[in-house]
Design a protein around this motif. Structure first.
Motif, PDB file in Angstrom:
ATOM      1  N   GLY A   1     -12.239  17.892   0.421  1.00 40.14           N
ATOM      2  CA  GLY A   1     -12.999  17.504  -0.760  1.00 40.14           C
ATOM      3  C   GLY A   1     -12.557  16.248  -1.470  1.00 40.14           C
ATOM      4  O   GLY A   1     -13.313  15.664  -2.251  1.00 40.14           O
ATOM      5  N   LYS A   2     -11.317  15.808  -1.255  1.00 40.73           N
ATOM      6  CA  LYS A   2     -10.836  14.562  -1.852  1.00 40.73           C
ATOM      7  C   LYS A   2     -10.618  13.564  -0.730  1.00 40.73           C
ATOM      8  O   LYS A   2      -9.819  13.806   0.178  1.00 40.73           O
ATOM      9  CB  LYS A   2      -9.529  14.815  -2.613  1.00 40.73           C
ATOM     10  N   TYR A   3     -11.292  12.419  -0.788  1.00 35.38           N
ATOM     11  CA  TYR A   3     -11.183  11.452   0.302  1.00 35.38           C
ATOM     12  C   TYR A   3      -9.778  10.856   0.335  1.00 35.38           C
ATOM     13  O   TYR A   3      -9.082  10.892   1.344  1.00 35.38           O
ATOM     14  CB  TYR A   3     -12.235  10.364   0.157  1.00 35.38           C
ATOM     15  N   ARG A   4      -9.358  10.289  -0.764  1.00 36.03           N
ATOM     16  CA  ARG A   4      -8.004   9.770  -0.938  1.00 36.03           C
ATOM     17  C   ARG A   4      -7.808   9.542  -2.433  1.00 36.03           C
ATOM     18  O   ARG A   4      -8.653   9.918  -3.223  1.00 36.03           O
ATOM     19  CB  ARG A   4      -7.779   8.479  -0.126  1.00 36.03           C
ATOM     20  N   ASP A   5      -6.705   8.963  -2.852  1.00 35.35           N
ATOM     21  CA  ASP A   5      -6.530   8.672  -4.272  1.00 35.35           C
ATOM     22  C   ASP A   5      -7.657   7.768  -4.766  1.00 35.35           C
ATOM     23  O   ASP A   5      -8.106   6.871  -4.047  1.00 35.35           O
ATOM     24  CB  ASP A   5      -5.191   7.958  -4.506  1.00 35.35           C
ATOM     25  N   THR A   6      -8.107   8.007  -5.987  1.00 32.55           N
ATOM     26  CA  THR A   6      -9.114   7.137  -6.587  1.00 32.55           C
ATOM     27  C   THR A   6      -8.467   6.346  -7.718  1.00 32.55           C
ATOM     28  O   THR A   6      -7.347   6.638  -8.161  1.00 32.55           O
ATOM     29  CB  THR A   6     -10.293   7.946  -7.161  1.00 32.55           C
ATOM     30  N   SER A   7      -9.166   5.332  -8.211  1.00 34.57           N
ATOM     31  CA  SER A   7      -8.660   4.570  -9.353  1.00 34.57           C
ATOM     32  C   SER A   7      -8.611   5.422 -10.606  1.00 34.57           C
ATOM     33  O   SER A   7      -7.920   5.090 -11.575  1.00 34.57           O
ATOM     34  CB  SER A   7      -9.552   3.349  -9.592  1.00 34.57           C
ATOM     35  N   ARG A   8      -9.349   6.537 -10.598  1.00 31.82           N
ATOM     36  CA  ARG A   8      -9.418   7.413 -11.773  1.00 31.82           C
ATOM     37  C   ARG A   8      -8.336   8.488 -11.759  1.00 31.82           C
ATOM     38  O   ARG A   8      -7.848   8.890 -12.807  1.00 31.82           O
ATOM     39  CB  ARG A   8     -10.792   8.091 -11.841  1.00 31.82           C
ATOM     40  N   TYR A   9      -8.006   8.966 -10.541  1.00 38.60           N
ATOM     41  CA  TYR A   9      -7.097  10.114 -10.488  1.00 38.60           C
ATOM     42  C   TYR A   9      -6.458  10.215  -9.118  1.00 38.60           C
ATOM     43  O   TYR A   9      -7.048   9.826  -8.108  1.00 38.60           O
ATOM     44  CB  TYR A   9      -7.848  11.410 -10.819  1.00 38.60           C
ATOM     45  N   SER A  10      -5.256  10.765  -9.082  1.00 37.64           N
ATOM     46  CA  SER A  10      -4.531  10.930  -7.823  1.00 37.64           C
ATOM     47  C   SER A  10      -4.945  12.226  -7.127  1.00 37.64           C
ATOM     48  O   SER A  10      -5.237  13.227  -7.779  1.00 37.64           O
ATOM     49  CB  SER A  10      -3.023  10.954  -8.092  1.00 37.64           C
ATOM     50  N   SER A  11      -4.936  12.184  -5.806  1.00 39.09           N
ATOM     51  CA  SER A  11      -5.190  13.407  -5.024  1.00 39.09           C
ATOM     52  C   SER A  11      -3.912  14.218  -4.850  1.00 39.09           C
ATOM     53  O   SER A  11      -3.937  15.262  -4.194  1.00 39.09           O
ATOM     54  CB  SER A  11      -5.756  13.036  -3.645  1.00 39.09           C
ATOM     55  N   ARG A  12      -2.817  13.727  -5.387  1.00 35.85           N
ATOM     56  CA  ARG A  12      -1.510  14.400  -5.324  1.00 35.85           C
ATOM     57  C   ARG A  12      -1.097  14.702  -3.878  1.00 35.85           C
ATOM     58  O   ARG A  12      -0.571  15.766  -3.557  1.00 35.85           O
ATOM     59  CB  ARG A  12      -1.512  15.672  -6.166  1.00 35.85           C
ATOM     60  N   GLY A  13      -1.373  13.739  -3.004  1.00 31.23           N
ATOM     61  CA  GLY A  13      -0.879  13.835  -1.630  1.00 31.23           C
ATOM     62  C   GLY A  13      -1.672  14.723  -0.700  1.00 31.23           C
ATOM     63  O   GLY A  13      -1.268  14.924   0.447  1.00 31.23           O
ATOM     64  N   TRP A  14      -2.807  15.257  -1.159  1.00 30.56           N
ATOM     65  CA  TRP A  14      -3.619  16.125  -0.289  1.00 30.56           C
ATOM     66  C   TRP A  14      -5.034  15.573  -0.260  1.00 30.56           C
ATOM     67  O   TRP A  14      -5.778  15.674  -1.235  1.00 30.56           O
ATOM     68  CB  TRP A  14      -3.626  17.563  -0.807  1.00 30.56           C
ATOM     69  N   ASN A  15      -5.389  14.944   0.854  1.00 32.48           N
ATOM     70  CA  ASN A  15      -6.715  14.328   0.947  1.00 32.48           C
ATOM     71  C   ASN A  15      -7.152  14.198   2.395  1.00 32.48           C
ATOM     72  O   ASN A  15      -6.362  14.426   3.315  1.00 32.48           O
ATOM     73  CB  ASN A  15      -6.733  12.958   0.244  1.00 32.48           C
ATOM     74  N   ALA A  16      -8.399  13.847   2.569  1.00 32.34           N
ATOM     75  CA  ALA A  16      -8.983  13.770   3.907  1.00 32.34           C
ATOM     76  C   ALA A  16      -8.352  12.654   4.734  1.00 32.34           C
ATOM     77  O   ALA A  16      -8.040  12.832   5.913  1.00 32.34           O
ATOM     78  CB  ALA A  16     -10.499  13.558   3.791  1.00 32.34           C
ATOM     79  N   PHE A  17      -8.141  11.502   4.111  1.00 33.02           N
ATOM     80  CA  PHE A  17      -7.730  10.305   4.839  1.00 33.02           C
ATOM     81  C   PHE A  17      -6.329  10.440   5.412  1.00 33.02           C
ATOM     82  O   PHE A  17      -6.089  10.147   6.593  1.00 33.02           O
ATOM     83  CB  PHE A  17      -7.806   9.101   3.900  1.00 33.02           C
TER      84      PHE A  17
END
Length: 492
Positions: free
Chosen positions: A254-270
């Motif tokens: 559900g989270k592609y990667r970190d965004t400029s708005r918020y961090s994915s906290r190290g768990w993302n698709a990319f």
């Protein structure tokens, strides 16, 4: 600053809660029907004619409730872990159908699901789990029918499970052979791919040999992402060669990667599972994505905006984690789901998927009632795939309305001049008490996906009878024609 941005986003959502966002005429409303372990369906094993019918009736009950709530898309699980729910020459029937691996249930569940969905005006997408093949016990139960036995070169063990190896070029061909069976033989509206990724955080995934052979100077991370992208590309192009109107989608992390708005906290698709989904969207090798956005608050809103901004005009349908409404699964309250639906509509994403259908059927925290009474009070058509085809079909003509008996009217019309029998249009019926019928208003939709050139109008309640009618043609890419309208009152 990030907290301030999230606060502003939250205020927008809360403000929209005060005033319901108008229901769009075009919106995906999807539900995942999970067959693995019988989580959603089936409960009964097809071991006799009576139990076959009971198994069918269980699915009919699900589809009836989805139709009554104005859902328009069913993601029907078709492949689980190296086994399937259709008559395949490649992989065996899932044991959940009969209690025995490979045993014919006495009917074809996928064909049945498609037919029943279409009767109710809903699309049916074949949901196929791709890379995982199950644990050792499951693979052993499949015996000689397992792909690990038939095609061992493309399979690898990892952490007591088996997987197809994305680094082997033959893997994409094997998956496409399964997809080809489904797309060629069945009238599916889409193919929907799950687990099209590497296992999470898998630095020791056993692909070193393949990396040395095929890496060609790339880093391991980039090579793995390229492997998944190549599978996506190969299948997308293969499907479009067979039937261009069949939608190709995935449900990525559900989270592609970190965004400029918020961090994915190290768990993302990319980074975590090597899915370059925004790259797929940019290349145009997806028609839809259903990112699994099973998060609340700042785990949802900034990342939903990111998907929308990077969509390249393709359809983004966030998957909502409605299973967290069950106290045994999480501590969500239903207002969280309501806020997410408001956000999706306010920011003009293309709809929402609900994971899983069980929690709709169980009316968990009254979600089903809330949807039918507040958010899905009128039908919705599918958003068009204008990148495949943007030309509407020709309009039907000569709409006539004939009273048959008390409470029944027959609508008939002449078709347009479209000649493509494979992409033949279906029809949408509209009705209202004003003339001309306003076909931009979803509450005027009476029925959709009507085949043929006749329709019996039989409202359940006599005081809901409408005076005027209109009909449009709809092609398989979602393009809608202009209107054939009846010019006089026939029902009163």
């Amino acid at each position: 600053m990030k907290r301030l941005i999230f606060l502003l986003i939250s205020l927008i959502c809360l403000g929209s809660m005060q005033k319901l966002t108008a229901q769009p005429k075009q919106e995906v409303r999807a539900a995942w029907v999970t067959a693995v372990y019988g989580l959603d369906w089936p409960r009964t094993r097809a071991t006799s004619p009576q139990k076959i019918q009971q198994q069918k009736n269980e699915l009919i009950e699900i589809l009836d409730k989805l139709r009554d709530a104005h859902f328009n898309t069913v993601l029907f699980q078709t492949r689980t872990r190296g086994d399937v729910l259709y008559q395949s020459a490649i992989e065996p029937y899932n044991s959940i159908l009969t209690g025995q691996v490979g045993k014919d249930p006495g009917y074809d569940p996928l064909a049945f699901a498609i037919e029943e969905c279409h009767k109710r005006g809903m699309e049916c997408h074949a949901w196929m789990v791709t890379i995982p093949l199950g644990n050792r016990k499951h693979v052993s139960a499949l015996g000689k029918a397992s792909v690990t036995k038939k095609r061992p070169a493309i399979c690898v063990p990892y952490k007591r499970e088996y997987f197809l190896n994305p680094g082997n070029p033959q893997t994409k061909e094997y998956l496409m052979s399964l997809v080809r069976e489904v797309v060629e033989r069945y009238d599916v509206d889409g193919v929907h791919f799950d687990y099209l990724r590497y296992p999470e955080n898998a630095p020791n995934f056993p692909d070193k040999y393949d990396f040395r052979k095929y890496g060609k100077g790339r880093t391991l991370d980039q090579w793995r992402r390229d492997n998944i992208t190549e599978i996506v590309r190969y299948i997308y192009k293969g499907v479009k060669q067979l039937k261009p109107w069949v939608k190709v989608s995935t449900c990525p992390v559900g989270k592609y990667r970190d965004t400029s708005r918020y961090s994915s906290r190290g768990w993302n698709a990319f980074h975590t599972v090597y899915q370059d989904v925004q790259g797929w969207l940019g290349e145009g090798i997806q028609d839809q994505v259903y990112p699994m956005m099973y998060f609340r608050g700042n785990g949802f809103y900034p990342f939903a905006l990111d998907w929308k901004e990077q969509s390249n005009g393709r359809q983004v349908i966030p998957g909502l984690g409605i299973y967290f409404l069950d106290p045994s699964e999480g501590n969500w309250t239903v207002d969280e789901v309501e806020r997410q639906i408001h956000f999706v509509r306010t920011h003009k994403l293309d709809g929402e998927g609900h994971y899983r259908v069980k929690y709709l059927m169980d009316n968990t925290q009254e979600l089903y009632d809330i949807l039918t009474e507040k958010y899905y009070t009128a039908p919705a058509l599918q958003p068009p795939m204008t990148w495949i085809d943007s030309i509407p079909p020709t309009a039907p003509t000569a709409l006539k309305v004939e009273k048959l008996k008390e409470g029944y009217w027959k609508l008939s019309w002449k078709p347009g001049t479209d000649n493509d029998s494979r992409n033949a249009p279906t029809y949408v019926i509209y009705a209202s008490d004003t003339y001309p019928v306003d076909t931009s208003r979803p509450e005027n939709i009476v029925a959709q996906r009507i085949q043929g050139t006749e329709f019996i109008y039989a409202p359940i309640l006599p005081w809901t009878v409408k005076r005027y009618f209109a009909v449009t043609a709809l092609d398989r890419c979602g393009n809608e024609s202009t209107t054939a309208a009846e010019s006089y009152s026939s029902t009163r």
